[in-house]
Scaffold this active site. Sequence first.
Site, PDB file in Angstrom:
ATOM      1  N   ARG A  62      20.195  43.474 -45.650  1.00 42.52           N
ATOM      2  CA  ARG A  62      21.561  43.174 -45.579  1.00 42.52           C
ATOM      3  C   ARG A  62      21.883  42.848 -44.125  1.00 42.52           C
ATOM      4  O   ARG A  62      23.006  42.477 -43.651  1.00 42.52           O
ATOM      5  CB  ARG A  62      22.397  44.131 -45.960  1.00 42.52           C
ATOM      6  N   TYR A 116      45.440  26.940 -43.022  1.00 36.76           N
ATOM      7  CA  TYR A 116      44.899  26.443 -44.131  1.00 36.76           C
ATOM      8  C   TYR A 116      45.479  27.416 -45.495  1.00 36.76           C
ATOM      9  O   TYR A 116      45.650  28.640 -45.285  1.00 36.76           O
ATOM     10  CB  TYR A 116      43.324  27.001 -44.020  1.00 36.76           C
ATOM     11  N   ASP A 188      41.084  29.713 -36.151  1.00 40.32           N
ATOM     12  CA  ASP A 188      40.378  29.006 -37.161  1.00 40.32           C
ATOM     13  C   ASP A 188      40.075  27.754 -36.429  1.00 40.32           C
ATOM     14  O   ASP A 188      40.974  26.815 -36.355  1.00 40.32           O
ATOM     15  CB  ASP A 188      41.036  28.850 -38.400  1.00 40.32           C
ATOM     16  N   LYS A 213      31.753  23.044 -43.510  1.00 47.10           N
ATOM     17  CA  LYS A 213      32.168  21.542 -42.698  1.00 47.10           C
ATOM     18  C   LYS A 213      30.956  20.874 -42.073  1.00 47.10           C
ATOM     19  O   LYS A 213      30.003  20.482 -42.264  1.00 47.10           O
ATOM     20  CB  LYS A 213      33.583  21.849 -42.302  1.00 47.10           C
TER      21      LYS A 213
END
Length: 402
Positions: A62, A116, A188, A213
Site C-alpha cells: 500500500r 469540474y 485543479d 489526461k
Amino acid sequence: MAKAPKDARPDTKVVTAGRRPEWTGPVVNPPVWRASTHLYPDMAAKEDGGKHNEDGRFFYGRRGAPTQWALAEALTELEPGAHGTVLYPSGVAAIAGALLAVLKPGDVLLVTDNAYEPSRTMATGLLARMGIESRFFDPLDLDGFAAKFCERTRAVLLESPGSLTMELCDVPALAAIAREKGAVSLLDNTWASPLGFPALTHGCDIAIMSLTKHVGGHSDLMMGSASAGKRWYARLRQTAQALGHVVSPDDAALAARGLRTMAVRLERSTASALKIARWLESQPEVAQVMCPMLPGSPDHDLWQRDFTGGCGLFSFVLKGRDSAARARFIDALTLFGIGYSWGGYESLVVPFDPAPIRSETNWPPAHWSGDDTFGVRLSIGLEDPADLIADLDQAFTTMEQG
Ligand SMILES: *Cc1c(COP(=O)(O)O)cnc(C)c1O
C-alpha cells in the site's frame, strides 16, 4: 546516467525526472514491481522497517514500490516548490483526497463556480454530508471572492481555465487573498499541468492533476496526483494512507511512460488547437470560441502573463442552434470520437450545456456571448490539423443540410 542538472528546463525534466538507477536498474523505464508483501531478510530489518514511514522505503504494497515511487518523484521534480507527490486511483480521487486532507467538519470551502462537475457534486454531496459547507464564487470577481470569507473558511478550490466554459481566472491574486485570510488554496491544474502553469510558484498550496489526461496521454489509464510543499505533502500522504489509496504498478508504469512524451504532445496539440480555434472563429455557424490561448480572447492578457504552455482542449458555441442541429454536427464528424476525457493522442468531441452546473447568480459567465447555449468541447489530438479542419467543415455542411 548522471543526474540531470538542477536547473534543467521543464522539457528536459520530463525526460530525466524520477529515473533513479536503484529503481530502474540497467533498463530505461522502471520495471513493474507487482507487490503486496515485501519480505524482510530478518527480524531486525522488520523491526527497523516498521519504524520508518518514508518515501522510497519498502514496507507493504500500500505504500508502493519503485514503479510508483519513480512516477511520484518525477511529478515532484516537475512541480517547482513541491516537496512530494501523492498518487491516487483517479483525478477525482486526488481532488477528494486533497480536500479531505485539508478540511474537517464545520469548515467552509470556497469552490470556483466553473469547477469540474464531479468536484461540484463532491462539495454539495460528500462534503456536505460530513458537515463541510461549500460556497461557490465567481472566479472573475476578486472583490466578491474576498467578501465570501468567514471565520470558518478553511480552503479554496480553484480551476483555471474553468471546465467547459474555459475562462481563465487570476490564480495568483485569488491564492494571495486566500493566504491572507488564512485559507489553503488547492488548484485543479489538469488543463495546464506544471509545464503550462507551475501552480505552487503562483501561490497555490496544493497542485492537483488528473494524470488520466496529459500524463497518461493514450486514453488507457486512470490516475490522479496531488503535489505540495513539506507541510501539506505530509497531510496528503497521511490522509491517502488512512483512506488506503494506492495505484497499480502497471498503471504507474504506463503513466511514467506517457510522461516522457508529454511535452512534445502538448506542444503539438496546442499548436493544432490554436489553428483550429482560429478557423472556427471565422465560421458562420460559430457564435463564440472559448480558448484563452487565442489572441483576442478576453483573457488572453492573463494567459500571456501567467502561462508557459497550453493544451488541445477548448470549447465553442454554435450560433442560434438546437440540440438536433448539434447532434447532426457531432454525428457527422469522422476523426473526432464522441467521448469523455481528453488529453489523449486522438481527438474527441462532447456536447455541453453549462447553465445547469453554475450557480444561477453567476450565470451567464462574463465571457459568454448572447443567448446561444449549445456548447461543443473539442480535445485536439495529434492528427494533422488540416484533416481535423476538413472534418469539422464537412460536419458543418451536414448540419446545415439537416
Ligand atoms: C477529467 C478531469 C478530472 C478527473 O479526472 P479523472 O482521472 O477522470 O477522475 C478532474 N479535473 C478536471 C479538470 C478534469 O478534466
